[in-house]
Design a protein around this motif. Structure first.
Motif, PDB file in Angstrom:
ATOM      1  N   UNK A  67       0.857  -1.185   0.000  1.00 12.58           N
ATOM      2  CA  UNK A  67       0.000   0.000   0.000  1.00 12.58           C
ATOM      3  C   UNK A  67       0.890   1.231   0.000  1.00 12.58           C
ATOM      4  N   UNK A  68       0.706   2.094  -0.989  1.00 15.30           N
ATOM      5  CA  UNK A  68       1.554   3.275  -1.147  1.00 15.30           C
ATOM      6  C   UNK A  68       0.693   4.533  -1.139  1.00 15.30           C
ATOM      7  N   UNK A  69       1.044   5.460  -0.261  1.00 17.28           N
ATOM      8  CA  UNK A  69       0.396   6.772  -0.204  1.00 17.28           C
ATOM      9  C   UNK A  69       1.420   7.811  -0.625  1.00 17.28           C
ATOM     10  N   UNK A  70       1.050   8.699  -1.539  1.00 16.24           N
ATOM     11  CA  UNK A  70       1.981   9.731  -1.992  1.00 16.24           C
ATOM     12  C   UNK A  70       1.276  11.074  -2.100  1.00 16.24           C
ATOM     13  N   UNK A  71       2.017  12.129  -1.814  1.00 20.48           N
ATOM     14  CA  UNK A  71       1.475  13.483  -1.928  1.00 20.48           C
ATOM     15  C   UNK A  71       2.595  14.419  -2.316  1.00 20.48           C
ATOM     16  N   UNK A  72       2.297  15.322  -3.229  1.00 20.80           N
ATOM     17  CA  UNK A  72       3.325  16.264  -3.679  1.00 20.80           C
ATOM     18  C   UNK A  72       2.782  17.193  -4.737  1.00 20.80           C
ATOM     19  N   UNK A  73       3.684  17.692  -5.565  1.00 21.03           N
ATOM     20  CA  UNK A  73       3.286  18.650  -6.593  1.00 21.03           C
ATOM     21  C   UNK A  73       4.232  18.551  -7.780  1.00 21.03           C
ATOM     22  N   UNK A  74       3.721  18.955  -8.939  1.00 17.30           N
ATOM     23  CA  UNK A  74       4.521  18.962 -10.155  1.00 17.30           C
ATOM     24  C   UNK A  74       4.314  20.300 -10.852  1.00 17.30           C
ATOM     25  N   UNK A  75       5.400  20.854 -11.371  1.00 14.55           N
ATOM     26  CA  UNK A  75       5.360  22.134 -12.072  1.00 14.55           C
ATOM     27  C   UNK A  75       5.736  21.928 -13.526  1.00 14.55           C
ATOM     28  N   UNK A  76       4.987  22.545 -14.421  1.00 11.76           N
ATOM     29  CA  UNK A  76       5.302  22.572 -15.851  1.00 11.76           C
ATOM     30  C   UNK A  76       5.488  24.031 -16.283  1.00 11.76           C
ATOM     31  N   UNK A  77       6.455  24.262 -17.120  1.00 14.87           N
ATOM     32  CA  UNK A  77       6.613  25.614 -17.676  1.00 14.87           C
ATOM     33  C   UNK A  77       6.948  25.508 -19.142  1.00 14.87           C
TER      34      UNK A  77
END
Length: 406
Positions: free
Chosen positions: A396-406
């Motif tokens: 069981x894997x829980x992940x949280x974060x963010x990704x930026x595109x430019x």
């Protein structure tokens, strides 16, 4: 011309999926345009694992966490476009660094241990993914020379919602610069490969591509012929826009001298794979369905082509898998669920897994919120089950974060 060519790059395919409002930085001098675009991401991953020995019933439980890249590494793209006569010209360089290294002591140089001895660090290396140029026009198509994303398995990884996140990873505690998304759980990884490919013009949504690829020495020290990949796509618009596609990969190999170490006991064979997929949308809902089969193509449960495709005696690994996904977009937030399964039988499964058959299956629940035209916030839960005749593993894997595109 510039916009249509840029849309073909993997980075902008990801960009379109994640944050369609973001734009590349462009410079034009005379008749040459240089576009710069990229992505950076970071995630906290927490993973619980339980391994059961099926013969004894003994269970082993572990838990780990990691700050890591997601399925995408960091990525910077330099794309040059121009026109010479009636030919559209494109050149593409990209570099994909990650945020992790293998240093266990903060402050020491990357790749060095506590005593200062230099140690090769595979995690901090910069992956050069795109190095190619192409030329062509709308009359006869285009030719590409260099290193770019493969054809077989290309459409499905670009359709996987976990491309923007983490998905399921059996290596959450290891500092790889990418996780696996749903690779190995419904499809195999296409990879970035040296190639010479031809693409037809787009005939009202119908387009085909085929090419020769750098061969893998998966059964000896020589390859008499390059690898071959091809795919056909048909896209349509309207009230229910969508896409259907089919693809194939094939390669054979042999030994130049049976007495060499690389060839000892190895029997050559031909590896093949076939795929078909479809996706369609209606209002804010989109569905994806995909399936593949391979013979000697490699261990699909690992996800890497040509790894473990045979037992060394010419007996091929039989692989197959399928992938399903549904997403719904509400304002700036996309909700999604996907499910995939891969199964390998015979061939290299015994030597790698200690069992004649192994099966991976997993599902991911994901939420992707567009904070603005550059940043997407991501939260995912992945449940993975790996079974063979010896063990059963549940993750069981829980992940949280963010990704930026430019």
């Amino acid at each position: 011309m510039k916009k249509s060519i840029l849309a073909q790059s993997v980075a902008l395919a990801c960009l379109a999926a994640a944050a369609g409002g973001a734009q590349a930085v462009s410079f034009t001098q005379n008749d040459v345009t240089v576009d710069i675009n990229g992505t950076i991401n970071g995630f906290y991953v927490n993973r619980e694992s339980k391994v059961t020995n099926l013969s004894t019933g003994v269970q082993t439980k572990t838990q780990n966490s990691e700050l890591t890249n997601g399925l995408l590494p960091g990525w910077i793209n330099f794309v040059v476009t121009s026109k010479a006569g009636d030919q559209d010209i494109k050149a593409h360089f990209s570099f994909a660094p990650g945020i992790n290294n293998n240093s266990t002591v903060v402050g020491l140089p990357i790749g060095n241990n506590a005593s200062g001895a230099g140690v090769t660090n595979p995690y901090s290396q910069i992956d050069t993914r795109n190095v190619y140029f192409q030329f062509g026009n709308n009359e006869w198509g285009s030719l590409k020379f260099g290193r770019d994303i493969g054809l077989f398995g290309q459409n499905i990884i670009l359709s996987d919602m976990t491309l923007l996140g983490v998905g399921g990873t059996s290596n959450a505690g290891i500092p790889y610069n990418t996780t696996f998304g749903m690779i190995g759980h419904g499809y195999m990884y296409t990879g970035f490969q040296a190639q010479i490919t031809y693409s037809t013009p787009n005939y009202n949504g119908l387009q085909a591509s085929a090419g020769i690829f750098q061969p893998s020495k998966f059964a000896g020290d020589e390859t008499k012929a390059p690898g071959f990949q091809a795919k056909v796509d048909y896209d349509w618009k309207g009230a229910m826009p969508g896409k259907v596609w089919g693809g194939l990969v094939s390669q054979n190999t042999s030994c130049s001298n049976a007495s060499t170490t690389a060839c000892a006991g190895m029997k050559p064979y031909n590896a093949t794979g076939y795929e078909a997929g479809a996706k369609a949308g209606y209002n804010n809902f989109e569905a994806v369905a995909y399936g593949f089969t391979g013979k000697g193509l490699g261990l699909s449960t690992i996800g890497a082509q040509f790894l473990g495709g045979s037992d060394g005696n010419g007996n091929k690994t039989d692989s197959k898998g399928y992938f399903l996904q549904g997403t719904y977009k509400m304002d700036k937030t996309k909700f999604g669920i996907n499910y995939g399964q891969n199964k390998d039988t015979g061939g290299g499964t015994q030597s790698v897994y200690g069992a004649p058959e192994t099966k991976n299956k997993a599902y991911t629940l994901g939420v992707y919120h567009g904070l603005n035209k550059f940043v997407t916030l991501v939260g995912e839960f992945n449940n993975e089950k790996i079974t063979n005749t010896a063990t059963e593993t549940k993750n069981n894997t829980i992940s949280a974060g963010a990704i930026l595109f430019f």
